[in-house]
Design a protein around this motif. Structure first.
Motif, mmCIF file in Angstrom:
data_model
loop_
_atom_site.group_PDB
_atom_site.id
_atom_site.type_symbol
_atom_site.label_atom_id
_atom_site.label_comp_id
_atom_site.label_asym_id
_atom_site.label_seq_id
_atom_site.Cartn_x
_atom_site.Cartn_y
_atom_site.Cartn_z
ATOM 1 N N ARG A 154 0.842 -1.191 0.000
ATOM 2 C CA ARG A 154 0.000 0.000 0.000
ATOM 3 C C ARG A 154 0.878 1.240 0.000
ATOM 4 O O ARG A 154 1.932 1.254 0.629
ATOM 5 N N HIS A 179 2.529 -3.267 5.324
ATOM 6 C CA HIS A 179 2.042 -3.193 3.942
ATOM 7 C C HIS A 179 2.793 -2.119 3.159
ATOM 8 O O HIS A 179 3.085 -2.304 1.980
ATOM 9 N N ILE A 185 0.710 -9.213 3.728
ATOM 10 C CA ILE A 185 -0.403 -9.505 2.822
ATOM 11 C C ILE A 185 -1.672 -9.720 3.648
ATOM 12 O O ILE A 185 -1.620 -10.180 4.788
ATOM 13 N N ASP A 186 -2.802 -9.359 3.062
ATOM 14 C CA ASP A 186 -4.098 -9.703 3.635
ATOM 15 C C ASP A 186 -4.738 -10.735 2.725
ATOM 16 O O ASP A 186 -4.941 -10.475 1.534
ATOM 17 N N GLU A 214 -6.010 -10.106 13.755
ATOM 18 C CA GLU A 214 -6.205 -10.049 12.303
ATOM 19 C C GLU A 214 -5.781 -11.372 11.660
ATOM 20 O O GLU A 214 -4.660 -11.509 11.160
ATOM 21 N N HIS A 217 -4.102 -11.339 8.163
ATOM 22 C CA HIS A 217 -2.870 -10.573 7.921
ATOM 23 C C HIS A 217 -1.643 -11.444 8.174
ATOM 24 O O HIS A 217 -1.450 -11.961 9.274
#
Ligand SMILES: [Zn+2]
Length: 235
Positions: A154, A179, A185-186, A214, A217
């Motif tokens: 990102r 990220h 990574i998601d 998460e 993730h």
């Protein structure tokens, strides 16, 4: 840039600069074309969950797209050309923070290669499973051959957008997200209904779980270790 990230590949730096320019251009367009400031937390369309609530459900993907021209490739090559799935159908328009792009964009080379190996393994298993029912390899759906990723690299601008809209409970402060460094990574298909397939295959390739709230993730353990951050791996 954080000097800890200096071991990233030259390729990822080049991509990152390109990403900044592209996102900056899009962001400028956004402010004119869409009145995103009207998107409140209550109506925020982000695929990462609803602010204030635990997003521990595997939301359906917003499309499973490929790079342009990929459909003409053999399925076994197509898997490497999948795009990230966050806002993949662009239903949220420019009011979504994260934009679809090739999944390996901005990723350290060894991390990208490890995901390609996991995809190859997934494909081998799918072909074998379908063969047991008499389905030839050419008929195995390409969706079964690919590990779909919701978000990978990102830009700082995208991270700032997420941080502002979703809030600090769920989004890392801009400048601190893995990220942004390209080695997080998601997963798209992380829920129980997927049987842990993608998680198993990625773990075999050195990816680890680092944020206990998460489950989608994952981070690349060899990159973390290069940066002296191996302790981030929970399992
Ligand atoms: Zn993440």
């Amino acid at each position: 840039m954080d000097p800890r990230f200096s071991t990233d590949t030259a390729l990822s730096h080049r991509h990152r600069r390109g990403g900044f320019a592209a996102v900056a251009a899009v962001a400028a367009l956004v402010m004119v074309a869409a009145n995103c400031t009207e998107v409140s937390a209550a109506t925020y369309p982000c695929s990462y969950g609803t602010p204030g609530r635990t997003p521990l459900v595997d939301n359906p993907p917003e499309g499973r797209p490929y790079e342009a021209g990929t459909e003409s490739l053999p399925p076994s090559q197509r898997k490497y050309r999948a795009l990230t799935t966050a806002n993949a159908d662009f239903s949220a328009g420019f009011c979504e923070c994260v934009f679809p792009r090739p999944w390996a964009w901005g990723m350290p080379l060894d991390a990208a290669l490890s995901i390609m190996r996991a995809m190859d393994r997934k494909e081998q298993e799918a072909v074998a499973a379908f063969a047991r029912f008499g389905v030839p390899e050419s008929r195995v759906p390409v969706e079964k051959r690919t590990i779909w990723l919701r978000s990978t690299w990102r830009s700082r601008e995208e991270q700032e957008c997420l941080y502002t809209r979703v809030g600090p409970d769920w989004v890392a402060r801009p400048g601190t997200s893995r990220h942004e460094a390209g080695y997080a990574i998601d997963l798209e298909d992380w829920g129980a209904e997927w049987g842990g397939t993608d998680i198993r295959l990625l773990r075999e390739q050195g990816w680890c779980w680092t944020v206990n709230t998460e489950p989608w993730h994952w981070e690349h353990r060899p990159t973390l270790q290069r940066l002296g951050l191996g302790h981030r791996c929970i399992k």
